[in-house]
Design a protein around this motif. Sequence first.
Motif, short mmCIF file in Angstrom:
data_model
loop_
_atom_site.label_atom_id
_atom_site.label_comp_id
_atom_site.label_asym_id
_atom_site.label_seq_id
_atom_site.Cartn_x
_atom_site.Cartn_y
_atom_site.Cartn_z
N ASN A 20 -44.66 42.87 -100.02
CA ASN A 20 -43.55 42.25 -99.88
C ASN A 20 -43.56 40.92 -99.34
N THR A 21 -44.11 40.67 -98.46
CA THR A 21 -44.24 39.55 -97.48
C THR A 21 -44.85 38.36 -98.62
N SER B 57 -45.15 38.49 -101.73
CA SER B 57 -44.29 38.05 -103.18
C SER B 57 -43.20 37.34 -102.78
N ARG B 58 -42.51 37.33 -101.38
CA ARG B 58 -41.57 36.54 -101.05
C ARG B 58 -42.03 35.25 -101.08
N ARG B 59 -43.25 35.11 -100.32
CA ARG B 59 -43.82 33.70 -100.08
C ARG B 59 -44.29 33.04 -101.02
N SER B 60 -44.57 33.48 -102.23
CA SER B 60 -44.98 33.07 -103.42
C SER B 60 -44.10 32.23 -103.92
N GLN B 61 -43.03 31.99 -103.73
CA GLN B 61 -41.91 31.18 -104.22
C GLN B 61 -41.90 29.87 -103.44
N TRP B 62 -42.59 29.98 -102.33
CA TRP B 62 -42.68 28.65 -101.74
C TRP B 62 -43.58 27.51 -102.26
#
Length: 60
Positions: A12-13, A15-20
């Motif tokens: 989850n961490t 996949s969230r950071r993949s948007q950076w």
Amino acid sequence: MAVPKRKMSRSNTRSRRSQWKARPVQLVACPNRACKQPKPQHVACPSCGQYGGRQVVEPA
């Protein structure tokens, strides 16, 4: 202050950071008829010094 109840999983961490994402600066043509040099959006033109049809900076 809100505190998470459980540790966020690694997937989850990540996949969230993949948007950076870092994007290249988008260049547009200067709206000044005499200039038309590429410049970053929402920035005064570095070659003619105009922004929004007004002279705001001394040209380089």
